[in-house]
Design an enzyme around this catalytic site. Structure first.
Site, mmCIF file in Angstrom:
data_model
loop_
_atom_site.group_PDB
_atom_site.id
_atom_site.type_symbol
_atom_site.label_atom_id
_atom_site.label_comp_id
_atom_site.label_asym_id
_atom_site.label_seq_id
_atom_site.Cartn_x
_atom_site.Cartn_y
_atom_site.Cartn_z
ATOM 1 N N ASP A 1 0.809 -1.326 -0.195
ATOM 2 C CA ASP A 1 -0.179 -0.244 0.463
ATOM 3 C C ASP A 1 0.888 1.538 -0.032
ATOM 4 O OD1 ASP A 1 -1.434 2.346 0.552
ATOM 5 O OD2 ASP A 1 -3.215 0.624 1.474
ATOM 6 N N THR B 1 -7.088 4.197 -1.008
ATOM 7 C CA THR B 1 -6.691 2.963 -0.757
ATOM 8 C C THR B 1 -8.469 1.860 -1.568
ATOM 9 O OG1 THR B 1 -5.292 3.426 0.746
ATOM 10 C CG2 THR B 1 -5.852 0.834 0.808
ATOM 11 N N ASN C 1 -12.400 5.937 0.104
ATOM 12 C CA ASN C 1 -12.753 5.229 1.413
ATOM 13 C C ASN C 1 -13.885 5.399 2.077
ATOM 14 O OD1 ASN C 1 -10.130 4.507 1.002
ATOM 15 N ND2 ASN C 1 -8.931 5.566 1.687
ATOM 16 N N TYR D 1 -9.909 -8.533 8.239
ATOM 17 C CA TYR D 1 -8.543 -7.762 7.767
ATOM 18 C C TYR D 1 -8.662 -7.288 9.580
ATOM 19 C CZ TYR D 1 -5.128 -4.027 7.375
ATOM 20 O OH TYR D 1 -4.140 -3.872 7.220
ATOM 21 N N ASP E 1 2.841 2.666 3.516
ATOM 22 C CA ASP E 1 1.956 3.342 3.379
ATOM 23 C C ASP E 1 1.186 4.617 4.325
ATOM 24 O OD1 ASP E 1 -1.055 4.818 1.778
ATOM 25 O OD2 ASP E 1 -1.266 4.069 3.650
ATOM 26 N N HIS F 1 2.093 8.007 5.282
ATOM 27 C CA HIS F 1 1.183 9.717 5.821
ATOM 28 C C HIS F 1 1.823 10.211 6.943
ATOM 29 C CE1 HIS F 1 -1.806 9.030 3.525
ATOM 30 N NE2 HIS F 1 -1.672 7.462 3.983
ATOM 31 N N ASP G 1 -1.875 0.652 -4.017
ATOM 32 C CA ASP G 1 -2.335 1.431 -4.908
ATOM 33 C C ASP G 1 -2.732 2.980 -5.196
ATOM 34 O OD1 ASP G 1 -1.622 1.504 -2.446
ATOM 35 O OD2 ASP G 1 -3.716 1.169 -1.472
ATOM 36 N N HIS G 2 -1.364 3.683 -4.923
ATOM 37 C CA HIS G 2 -1.242 4.720 -5.241
ATOM 38 C C HIS G 2 0.343 5.134 -4.384
ATOM 39 C CE1 HIS G 2 -2.198 5.484 -0.925
ATOM 40 N NE2 HIS G 2 -2.737 4.518 -1.069
ATOM 41 N N HIS H 1 -2.936 11.905 -0.227
ATOM 42 C CA HIS H 1 -2.560 10.956 -1.045
ATOM 43 C C HIS H 1 -4.342 10.412 -1.949
ATOM 44 C CE1 HIS H 1 -4.358 6.508 0.278
ATOM 45 N NE2 HIS H 1 -3.402 7.070 1.584
HETATM 46 P P1 AMP Z 1 -5.926 5.549 3.188
HETATM 47 O O1 AMP Z 1 -4.568 5.351 3.711
HETATM 48 O O2 AMP Z 1 -6.573 5.704 4.215
HETATM 49 O O3 AMP Z 1 -6.308 4.772 2.352
HETATM 50 O O4 AMP Z 1 -5.934 3.771 3.839
HETATM 51 C C1 AMP Z 1 -5.028 2.711 4.059
HETATM 52 C C2 AMP Z 1 -5.133 1.988 5.637
HETATM 53 O O5 AMP Z 1 -6.319 1.249 5.197
HETATM 54 C C3 AMP Z 1 -4.208 0.794 5.736
HETATM 55 O O6 AMP Z 1 -3.244 1.334 7.492
HETATM 56 C C4 AMP Z 1 -4.920 -0.341 6.788
HETATM 57 O O7 AMP Z 1 -5.346 -0.320 7.865
HETATM 58 C C5 AMP Z 1 -6.553 -0.132 5.719
HETATM 59 N N1 AMP Z 1 -7.437 -1.551 4.853
HETATM 60 C C6 AMP Z 1 -5.847 -2.096 4.046
HETATM 61 N N2 AMP Z 1 -7.453 -3.222 3.670
HETATM 62 C C7 AMP Z 1 -8.459 -3.462 4.839
HETATM 63 C C8 AMP Z 1 -9.649 -4.021 4.994
HETATM 64 N N3 AMP Z 1 -9.323 -5.081 3.747
HETATM 65 N N4 AMP Z 1 -10.262 -3.637 5.768
HETATM 66 C C9 AMP Z 1 -9.801 -2.785 6.616
HETATM 67 N N5 AMP Z 1 -9.018 -1.607 6.437
HETATM 68 C C10 AMP Z 1 -8.148 -2.385 5.483
HETATM 69 ZN ZN ZN Z 2 -3.681 3.093 0.321
HETATM 70 ZN ZN ZN Z 3 -2.862 5.936 2.793
#
Ligand code: AMP
Ligand code: ZN
Ligand code: ZN
Length: 403
Positions: free
Chosen positions: A32, A68, A89, A153, A188, A192, A235-236, A342
């Site tokens: 990620d 994500t 998200n 998860y 990721d 951040h 993913d990005h 992102h």
């Molecule tokens: P973001 O940076 O806010 O776009 O999201 C990244 C976060 O998504 C990561 O730190 C993970 O904890 C969370 N994540 C990834 N896959 C899953 C999943 N299957 N269920 C819940 N949270 C997830």
């Molecule tokens: Zn991501």
């Molecule tokens: Zn992120």
């Protein structure tokens, strides 16, 4: 002599019980938030080994918003957000009268949010087996189906354990899976917290590289003849944000007039007081370091506006900027925002993800130009020799990567 026969019998038995798997196999790995250019930040001997006799790309173009959940689900369905259902998200569906957030387990596990057909269903429908060691969508019974193996998860599960689990599914004698996924979040999180140009991100890249080394070593131990195809994606990417680049909504509108559905840098909201025109004019006339769109004017290239889950307004921050209310900025304190974010325009190369592929299905030593992640669903179906469901990608456009 007797000993000799015994040796032959053991050899024969071992050949019978562990035939090398003749069916094509594919392991999809996500780091990620691994920005495309992170590979140039430090030595990455294990990634390099795969690239040397495999395929890489200048960048993997994410779908917008470059977040994500929309992107992980776009990769496994080949669908843009307006067709895959995950337009952010965070979402609100007026027909379901329900909200989606990634920390709400009941929403994440509710199949009604996920449109299209994830690759694990395509695999299972073809009579093959899939195992998901975490992936967005794999916890919901989409189309009333699930992968043969899947896990709820748990971000605390050690990364090596994730590798051990998926490799066991893929190399076991009985019913090995044809398609596996594994997901890692730490690149990721570091991005951040400390920003893409930090030493902590360099350490995260090195950790990702050593996990790839661990994966190759373990796979070689489990099956020295392994013909597993490996596809590593992200993913990005990530951009640096700073306190000097804030867009404070209160300077243009009354934040009490809006209901925010999805957050910066791709802010989506509805009007709550019947003053849509006034809100739009106020934001549009001051457009500076952001773009504002009414839903019907969202650029077609975002493939977003034809979803009832997209609210009335979209604001997109310029690279590095953060949009929010004064109240929010004040609550987070003087040092906010800092580190990385992102969600920016997917034309922005800082949002490009990683692509590396290796194995018998892939060409040797190919470097591709940037390409969109929605093409990968069709590529995966091709490798696994299964019929893809209708999707937005065109595997022909990236066929250079395949043998
Ligand atoms: P973001 O940076 O806010 O776009 O999201 C990244 C976060 O998504 C990561 O730190 C993970 O904890 C969370 N994540 C990834 N896959 C899953 C999943 N299957 N269920 C819940 N949270 C997830
Ligand atoms: Zn991501
Ligand atoms: Zn992120």
């Amino acid at each position: 002599m007797r000993k000799y026969y015994f040796f032959l019998a053991v050899l024969f038995a071992s050949c019978v019980t562990k035939p090398s798997n003749q069916n094509p196999q594919l392991l999809l790995i996500s780091f990620d938030g691994f920005r495309a250019d992170y590979l140039s930040k430090t030595d990455t001997p294990n990634f390099d080994r795969l690239i040397e006799d495999g395929v890489t790309a200048e960048g993997l173009i994410p779908i917008f918003p470059t977040k994500t959940f929309p992107n992980h689900y776009a990769i496994v369905t080949g669908l843009y957000p307006e067709n895959n259902g995950l337009v952010g998200n965070n979402m609100y569906d007026p027909e379901m009268d329900a909200r989606y957030t990634m920390s709400d387990r009941s929403a994440v596990e509710n199949p009604d949010w996920y449109l299209g057909e994830p690759i694990w269903n395509t695999v299972e429908k073809a009579g093959k087996k899939a195992g998901s060691m975490f992936w967005v969508g794999s916890e919901a019974p989409i189309q009333n189906m699930r992968p043969t193996h899947w896990k709820t998860y748990d971000g605390r599960m050690p990364d090596e354990d994730r590798i051990d689990t998926v490799l066991t599914w893929m190399t076991r004698d009985k019913d090995p899976v044809d398609f596996g996924t594994v997901y890692f979040s730490f690149v990721d999180s570091r991005g951040h917290r400390y920003g893409p140009d930090s030493d902590e991100v360099v350490k995260a890249i090195q950790k990702a590289d050593s996990l790839v080394g661990y994966l190759i070593d373990e796979l070689t131990k489990l099956d020295p003849e392994s013909k597993i195809n490996i596809m590593i994606v992200s993913d990005h990417g990530m951009s640096e944000v700073s306190t000097g680049r804030k867009i404070v909504l209160d300077e243009y509108i009354d934040p009490g007039d809006i209901n925010i559905i999805s957050y910066s840098p791709a802010l989506m909201f509805n009007a709550v007081n019947d003053n849509e025109e006034e809100l739009y004019n106020a934001l549009k006339s001051s457009e500076n370091h952001y773009k504002v769109y009414r839903k019907s004017d969202i650029p077609d290239r975002y493939h977003l506006k034809n979803s009832h889950r997209v609210p009335e307004f979209l604001m997109v921050a310029e690279d590095g900027y953060t949009i929010n209310t004064l109240e929010y900025f004040e609550r987070r304190g003087q040092d906010y925002p800092n580190g990385g974010a992102h969600g920016f325009d997917n034309n922005n190369k800082k949002m490009d993800g990683l692509f590396i592929a290796h194995g018998p299905a892939f060409n040797n030593g190919i470097k591709m130009e940037r390409f969109e992640n929605i093409h990968l669903y069709g590529v995966m179906a091709k490798i696994l020799k299964i019929k893809p469901a209708p999707n937005d990608g065109n595997p022909e456009s990236v066929k250079k990567m395949l043998r």
